[in-house]
Design a protein around this motif. Structure first.
Motif, PDB file in Angstrom:
ATOM      1  N   ARG A 321       0.803  -0.979   0.070  1.00  0.00           N
ATOM      2  CA  ARG A 321      -0.047  -0.004  -0.114  1.00  0.00           C
ATOM      3  C   ARG A 321       1.114   1.177   0.008  1.00  0.00           C
ATOM      4  O   ARG A 321       2.099   1.416   0.501  1.00  0.00           O
ATOM      5  CB  ARG A 321      -0.899   0.160   1.215  1.00  0.00           C
ATOM      6  N   ALA A 322       0.480   2.312  -0.715  1.00  0.00           N
ATOM      7  CA  ALA A 322       1.316   3.484  -0.753  1.00  0.00           C
ATOM      8  C   ALA A 322       1.037   4.542   0.570  1.00  0.00           C
ATOM      9  O   ALA A 322      -0.031   4.346   1.195  1.00  0.00           O
ATOM     10  CB  ALA A 322       0.423   4.568  -1.981  1.00  0.00           C
ATOM     11  N   GLY A 323       2.160   4.596   0.994  1.00  0.00           N
ATOM     12  CA  GLY A 323       2.332   5.406   2.309  1.00  0.00           C
ATOM     13  C   GLY A 323       2.207   6.837   2.061  1.00  0.00           C
ATOM     14  O   GLY A 323       1.954   7.078   0.926  1.00  0.00           O
ATOM     15  N   PRO A 324       2.333   7.587   3.109  1.00  0.00           N
ATOM     16  CA  PRO A 324       2.113   8.959   2.923  1.00  0.00           C
ATOM     17  C   PRO A 324       3.232   9.645   1.937  1.00  0.00           C
ATOM     18  O   PRO A 324       4.507   9.568   1.908  1.00  0.00           O
ATOM     19  CB  PRO A 324       2.439   9.536   4.383  1.00  0.00           C
ATOM     20  N   GLY A 325       2.678  10.270   1.209  1.00  0.00           N
ATOM     21  CA  GLY A 325       3.326  10.993   0.019  1.00  0.00           C
ATOM     22  C   GLY A 325       3.566  10.511  -0.936  1.00  0.00           C
ATOM     23  O   GLY A 325       4.093  11.034  -2.168  1.00  0.00           O
ATOM     24  N   LEU A 326       3.512   9.229  -1.322  1.00  0.00           N
ATOM     25  CA  LEU A 326       3.585   8.414  -2.499  1.00  0.00           C
ATOM     26  C   LEU A 326       2.335   8.524  -3.528  1.00  0.00           C
ATOM     27  O   LEU A 326       1.281   8.239  -3.044  1.00  0.00           O
ATOM     28  CB  LEU A 326       3.915   7.001  -2.125  1.00  0.00           C
ATOM     29  N   VAL A 327       2.806   9.172  -4.345  1.00  0.00           N
ATOM     30  CA  VAL A 327       1.577   9.336  -5.694  1.00  0.00           C
ATOM     31  C   VAL A 327       2.141   8.627  -6.943  1.00  0.00           C
ATOM     32  O   VAL A 327       3.472   8.732  -7.295  1.00  0.00           O
ATOM     33  CB  VAL A 327       1.291  10.593  -5.495  1.00  0.00           C
ATOM     34  N   VAL A 328       1.245   8.318  -7.919  1.00  0.00           N
ATOM     35  CA  VAL A 328       1.756   8.022  -9.347  1.00  0.00           C
ATOM     36  C   VAL A 328       0.996   9.126 -10.128  1.00  0.00           C
ATOM     37  O   VAL A 328      -0.057   9.569 -10.202  1.00  0.00           O
ATOM     38  CB  VAL A 328       0.577   6.670  -9.724  1.00  0.00           C
ATOM     39  N   LEU A 329       2.280   9.863 -10.738  1.00  0.00           N
ATOM     40  CA  LEU A 329       1.996  11.052 -11.596  1.00  0.00           C
ATOM     41  C   LEU A 329       2.078  10.823 -13.046  1.00  0.00           C
ATOM     42  O   LEU A 329       2.992   9.796 -13.385  1.00  0.00           O
ATOM     43  CB  LEU A 329       2.971  12.156 -11.085  1.00  0.00           C
ATOM     44  N   ASP A 330       1.122  11.272 -13.813  1.00  0.00           N
ATOM     45  CA  ASP A 330       1.335  11.463 -15.234  1.00  0.00           C
ATOM     46  C   ASP A 330       3.028  12.259 -15.621  1.00  0.00           C
ATOM     47  O   ASP A 330       2.858  13.646 -15.089  1.00  0.00           O
ATOM     48  CB  ASP A 330       0.502  12.011 -15.962  1.00  0.00           C
ATOM     49  N   GLN A 331       3.696  11.700 -16.420  1.00  0.00           N
ATOM     50  CA  GLN A 331       4.949  12.208 -16.534  1.00  0.00           C
ATOM     51  C   GLN A 331       4.917  13.710 -17.247  1.00  0.00           C
ATOM     52  O   GLN A 331       5.860  14.314 -17.349  1.00  0.00           O
ATOM     53  CB  GLN A 331       5.979  11.327 -17.174  1.00  0.00           C
ATOM     54  N   ARG A 332       3.847  13.731 -18.182  1.00  0.00           N
ATOM     55  CA  ARG A 332       3.753  14.730 -19.085  1.00  0.00           C
ATOM     56  C   ARG A 332       2.994  16.025 -18.337  1.00  0.00           C
ATOM     57  O   ARG A 332       3.562  17.076 -18.337  1.00  0.00           O
ATOM     58  CB  ARG A 332       2.872  14.521 -20.399  1.00  0.00           C
ATOM     59  N   THR A 333       1.907  15.742 -17.807  1.00  0.00           N
ATOM     60  CA  THR A 333       1.040  16.842 -16.877  1.00  0.00           C
ATOM     61  C   THR A 333       1.464  17.049 -15.584  1.00  0.00           C
ATOM     62  O   THR A 333       0.810  17.897 -15.065  1.00  0.00           O
ATOM     63  CB  THR A 333      -0.331  16.556 -17.133  1.00  0.00           C
ATOM     64  N   ARG A 334       2.204  16.064 -14.914  1.00  0.00           N
ATOM     65  CA  ARG A 334       2.446  15.823 -13.497  1.00  0.00           C
ATOM     66  C   ARG A 334       1.372  15.863 -12.857  1.00  0.00           C
ATOM     67  O   ARG A 334       1.324  16.083 -11.721  1.00  0.00           O
ATOM     68  CB  ARG A 334       3.463  17.368 -13.244  1.00  0.00           C
ATOM     69  N   ALA A 335       0.167  15.712 -13.265  1.00  0.00           N
ATOM     70  CA  ALA A 335      -0.946  15.216 -12.487  1.00  0.00           C
ATOM     71  C   ALA A 335      -1.175  13.939 -11.950  1.00  0.00           C
ATOM     72  O   ALA A 335      -0.434  12.975 -12.656  1.00  0.00           O
ATOM     73  CB  ALA A 335      -2.285  15.624 -13.339  1.00  0.00           C
ATOM     74  N   GLU A 336      -1.799  13.757 -10.856  1.00  0.00           N
ATOM     75  CA  GLU A 336      -1.974  12.405 -10.323  1.00  0.00           C
ATOM     76  C   GLU A 336      -2.792  11.504 -11.384  1.00  0.00           C
ATOM     77  O   GLU A 336      -3.774  11.771 -11.789  1.00  0.00           O
ATOM     78  CB  GLU A 336      -2.711  12.334  -8.917  1.00  0.00           C
TER      79      GLU A 336
END
Length: 557
Positions: A321-336
């Motif tokens: 499970r992702a811990g605090p602060g870990l996100v998966v971001l689109d490399q182009r838009t930097r959006a989650e």
């Protein structure tokens, strides 16, 4: 009793007076006390040999012998840093690693001396273990006692190189405080006690063996058994001989052990846990069935910038499970990226939008690279206003300088993370983004496959085509039938090309050498099979076919 302290030097000094056996290698056995004595002698020698006014760095070009951890411990007591030098490097590349890390002393052994012949290493003093000169040099310091007062948590201790499978190796920095914290964390996570024995069979010039195997043993006061170089055939015999309870692995090591001949006494040992990466779900299950040992697949960047821990209840195929602060971001838009959705068969339905780069937006222990600001900047990329990222004025508030792992993941609605490969392992096939790691997990079920790697080759029109390298037995008809029977194989995932190798090319740390596979593409000496149409019918690729691209495959398989 678990030793106290915030530095590796304090952990080493705490072993003074502990006369239990603590370090094994072949026929050599040292008690914990003897180890502390040896470390103190090397620290005192360093104090006299290291010149003032320069970085106190030493290089260690050794197999996994007692001298390796002795010099790590000695460097810790001296407030110096040790750079693990990869013995599979050659010529100018090897010299570059030694000089780049500004090593004033290079500790090696007679077997490694041929690697150094003809190298220009100005200002580097050579210490060759196992020689009379070396023993005479250490002799005056035989009665030194470990004094941890010179060391602080912020002192550099390790300069360990990345695997180098995707370019020039970078020397990641690890301080005494970070290594101590990592050792304590893993010892607590896995319940390591002074009665445990950690089997170190991965190379100690790499971070895995030191951070995930040696450090938790040191933190808990456990024993350490060394294997000079990894041997699949010697694995079980060593585990029994040293009564090992824990080991770490990377890359293809588990596959190599599974490829050894099974025996009726495969469960006759004390081993209780293996911790590492890249074993895969299929091989992890096979290892537990055969040896009765659970493998814990963790994820952690070598540089310490992000980590994911497995926990009970983690779905099959997920890392944790992702811990605090870990996100998966689109490399182009930097959006989650939106949550990943899977069908009943486990097929990822929205990989095109759900797969992105794993980023740690929380404070993290990444300590940089030695003399490599460009690589540090790549890891600490900031949001881009042009692509929807935070503005410059809000970067500090929103996490400017986040740690970008360079690894692809997707995250489901429950917060569980699924590894999808390196950022350069992404494939774009017929307008759809695919993850190499997910295809590999499916192809690993093929009965003839001992090892599998999936990577992209250029499509003659646009994007990529899927190519797989398979080590083991390959029969085109059975492979096509196998693909048709996999419920989670997406319509774009079936390999267009299959390269059959006798042995998978790997780096010095047993990771698949993907950069080599990608660069060779279809122009390789191994047999390559292809499917010229959308039908799953493979034929042998003739040598001349590789000179000109085949027509692209379009539509579902």
């Amino acid at each position: 009793m678990e030793p106290d302290g915030r530095t590796v030097a304090e952990l080493v000094a705490a072993r003074w007076g502990d006369h239990r056996p603590g370090l094994w290698c072949e026929d050599d056995v040292l008690t914990h006390h003897q180890f502390a004595v040896g470390a103190a002698a090397r620290a005192a020698l360093l104090a006299d040999l290291l010149p003032p006014g320069v970085p106190p760095h030493i290089g260690v070009l050794l197999d996994n012998t007692p001298e390796f951890p002795l010099w790590l411990a000695g460097a810790a007591l001296a407030g110096a840093a040790a750079a693990g030098i990869n013995p599979t490097r050659r010529g100018p590349e090897l010299a570059r690693d030694i000089l780049h890390t500004e090593c004033r002393i290079l500790v090696t052994e007679p077997a490694q001396l041929p690697l150094l012949r003809g190298l220009d290493l100005p200002g580097v003093r050579l210490l060759t273990t196992g020689t009379q000169e070396y023993d005479d040099l250490l002799a005056p310091y035989a009665h030194a006692r470990p004094d941890p007062s010179r060391a602080t948590p912020s002192d550099r201790l390790l300069l360990y190189f990345t695997s180098g499978s995707t370019g020039t190796p970078k020397a990641a920095i690890c301080t005494q405080g970070r290594l101590t914290a990592a050792g304590r964390s893993l010892a607590g996570q896995f319940g390591v006690t002074p009665d445990d024995v950690h089997y170190v069979c991965m190379p100690m010039f790499h971070g895995n063996a030191v951070i995930a195997d040696w450090a938790p043993a040191l933190a808990a006061g456990a024993g350490v058994a060394l294997r000079r170089r990894f041997s699949a055939s010697g694995f079980l015999a060593d585990v029994r001989r040293y009564r090992a309870t824990y080991f770490t692995y990377v890359g293809r090591a588990i596959q190599y052990v599974l490829a050894t001949e099974p025996g009726p006494h495969d469960r006759d040992h004390r081993l209780r846990l293996g911790f590492g990466t890249e074993a895969g779900v299929v091989d992890a299950a096979a290892f537990e069935r055969r040896f009765g040992v659970r493998l814990v697949e963790g994820y952690g960047s070598s540089e310490g910038g992000a980590a994911v821990q497995w926990s009970p209840g983690t779905p099959a195929g997920a890392v944790g499970r992702a811990g605090p602060g870990l996100v998966v971001l689109d490399q182009r838009t930097r959006a989650e990226c939106p949550p990943a959705h899977f069908d009943a068969a486990g097929r990822l339905l929205n990989g095109d939008e759900a797969i992105g780069e794993l980023v740690n937006r929380a404070p993290n222990p990444f300590e940089g690279y030695w003399r490599n600001p460009e690589a540090e900047a790549e890891r600490r990329r900031r949001g881009s206003p042009a692509h929807g990222g935070p503005s410059r004025s809000s970067e500090a508030e929103s996490g400017g300088g986040w740690y970008w792992t360079g690894d692809l993941f997707c995250r489901d609605a429950e917060g569980y993370l699924y590894f999808a490969g390196r950022t350069d392992d992404r494939l774009r096939v017929d307008g759809e983004n695919l993850a190499a790691a997910m295809i590999e997990n499916i192809l690993a079920r093929y009965e003839g496959a001992d090892a599998v790697a999936v990577y992209a080759v250029p499509d003659p029109v646009t994007g990529d085509q899927v190519m797989a390298a398979i080590a083991g037995d390959f029969e085109p008809g059975s492979f096509a039938e196998f693909l048709l029977a996999q419920p989670d194989l997406g319509t774009k995932m079936a390999p267009r090309f299959v390269r059959v190798v006798e042995r998978m090319p790997v780096t010095a740390t047993n990771k698949i050498h993907r950069a080599r596979l990608r660069s060779e593409g279809l122009r390789c000496a191994d047999p390559v099979w292809c499917r010229p149409t959308a039908e799953l019918a493979y034929r042998r690729l003739a040598p001349g076919d590789a000179e000109g691209p085949l027509a692209p495959t379009r539509g579902p398989v």
